[in-house]
Design a protein around this motif. Structure first.
Motif: not given
Length: 479
Positions: A202-207, A211-217, A240-252
């Motif tokens: 969950q900590l990694a997912r929060r990071v 990245c997706g919501n606050r790219p200025e950080l 595996s634990a991410m919804p599609p929107c979070e997967r997109l952030t990772l792939l970006e």
């Protein structure tokens, strides 16, 4: 008590704070100490006894705060300002001073600070000075950890994963930024492995969410690119634990890393590349649902498939670190099969996969240009081209899958798939390069579509039609 101006009197002045009721003058004394610690010469020789005294002040302050109520807001506010100033002094004392870092660790300031931060996080954010104290406390832990492995390890033991996750969820941008800095500073290969465990994911997912919501950080982006992408276990468990929107952030982020000119061998692990290829093989068919559906969930899944394809195209384009993807089991077969399906669906009826010849943006392809399938077929052709580059086994595999006619039929210009004809030409070149059997296919191939092969001339080949069959002829001087 007057504010102290002589460094030699600071120790006694701080000692007085222990035996007196908290007063504004105490804050001024601490500010004097904080400012003194800006001076490297003083910082390097500050008496260890001063820190021992400050520890007692800090410990008493913690007890006072724990006993505080909302009945006396002025008293609470003063205590929080004193707390913040203590953290500032500690923060300043650690700057370029391994001596002070080690001393503060040995005096157990880490335990006390973590306990205070937990308390501050759990209490009303309406209290004046709460965020100030949180920020300064986190900055102290950050400075304490810089360049000092023992401090990093101790901070990690005391704050991972609970406190770090709590601080990354605080509704205060600076607090989140400073907490990200602490996390980034503490991380190493062993800690990333610990972070990869499902109970800590969950900590990694929060990071990744930040990245997706606050790219200025910037710190969260650095955490992801410098640490997360090196661990295939972490990426797989997160994905595996991410919804599609979070997967997109990772792939970006992965896509940005691939195109950023960094040394990829030290950036994205081979295991991550293999996992992404497998994910595309398993989930690529999700994009086909868009032919008949416009629901949000299929759209998100389709965007993920498109992003996976983009990443794989980048990885197999002039990236020596990922040539092993040419040998990834069934990746080529999946790509060719998906290209067949998309091509067939686009011809069967008018839908988002149908080719278009509208380049004025007025109608027809206008909506599809904003859809996730724009350029999808072109990228499939590109991936086939990349996987067949100087790879006889894959060249033959495409022939066996009857993919050559499919590639040839995509030489036509399609406004919904910019550059598809160029990618098709590249694929043809890579398929025919030193492969006589693939070239011979054209001798018996019946024409299956209105394809434009004029671009093949750039490769030194001409295509002639004889008795309903296509012949590939060299056009060079020695032909």
């Amino acid at each position: 008590m007057a504010a102290t101006t002589n460094h030699d009197d600071i120790s006694s002045s701080i000692s007085c704070i222990l035996n007196e009721k908290r007063r504004p003058e105490h804050l001024e004394t601490l500010k004097m100490f904080t400012n003194s610690l800006r001076d490297k010469n003083y910082r390097d020789v500050v008496d260890a006894e001063i820190f021992s005294t400050l520890l007692k002040v800090f410990s008493r302050l913690k007890d006072d705060l724990l006993a505080s109520t909302d009945e006396d807001p002025n008293s609470v506010a003063l205590q929080l300002h004193v707390c913040a100033e203590c953290f500032r002094a500690l923060r300043n004392s650690c700057v370029q001073s391994s001596r002070n870092q080690s001393l503060l660790r040995e005096l157990c300031f880490i335990d006390l600070s973590v306990e205070l931060l937990r308390f501050l996080h759990a209490n009303p954010k309406s209290w004046e000075g709460v965020f100030e104290s949180l920020r300064c406390g986190i900055q102290f832990l950050g400075n304490l950890s810089v360049g000092n492995q023992m401090c990093k390890d101790e901070i990690w033991r005391r704050s991972f994963p609970g406190l770090l996750l709590q601080l990354l969820n605080v509704d205060d941008e600076k607090t989140v930024s400073y907490a990200s800095m602490v996390l980034h500073t503490c991380l190493d290969e062993a800690k990333v492995e610990e972070l990869s465990q499902l109970k800590n994911i969950q900590l990694a997912r929060r990071v990744m969410e930040l990245c997706g919501n606050r790219p200025e950080l910037d710190w969260t982006v650095l955490i992801a690119t410098q640490h997360f992408l090196k661990s295939s276990t972490l990426v797989e468990n997160m994905y595996s634990a991410m919804p599609p929107c979070e997967r997109l952030t990772l792939l970006e982020l992965i896509s940005a890393q691939l195109s950023g000119g960094e040394s990829l061998g030290d950036g994205i692990s081979p295991g991550v590349a293999r996992f992404l290829a497998s994910s595309f093989q398993k989930g690529g068919g999700a994009i086909l649902s868009l032919a008949n559906s416009a629901a949000d969930e299929p759209l998100q899944e389709a965007l993920t498939v498109m992003s996976l394809l983009d990443v794989l195209c980048e990885m197999t384009s002039h990236q020596d670190e990922f040539t092993f993807l040419q040998d990834q089991a069934d990746l080529l077969a999946t790509t060719v099969e998906l290209l067949k399906q998309v091509h067939t669906i686009g011809k069967t009826s008018q839908n988002v996969f149908s080719p278009a010849q509208n380049f004025d943006g007025q109608e027809g392809d206008q909506e599809s240009r904003g859809s996730p399938v724009t350029s999808f077929k072109a990228h499939l052709v590109r991936l086939v081209a990349n996987l067949c580059y100087r790879h006889p086994k894959n060249q033959n595999k495409v022939r066996e899958l009857e993919g050559i006619p499919l590639i040839l039929d995509n030489c036509r210009i399609d406004s919904n798939n910019p550059f598809i004809s160029q990618w098709a030409v590249l694929a043809i070149r890579n398929l025919f390069d030193n492969n006589k059997k693939n070239q011979e296919v054209l001798a018996t191939l019946e024409r299956r579509g209105q394809a434009d092969y004029s671009a093949l001339q750039d490769l030194g080949f001409g295509v002639e039609e004889r008795d309903g069959a296509l012949l590939l002829r060299p056009t060079g001087k020695d032909a």
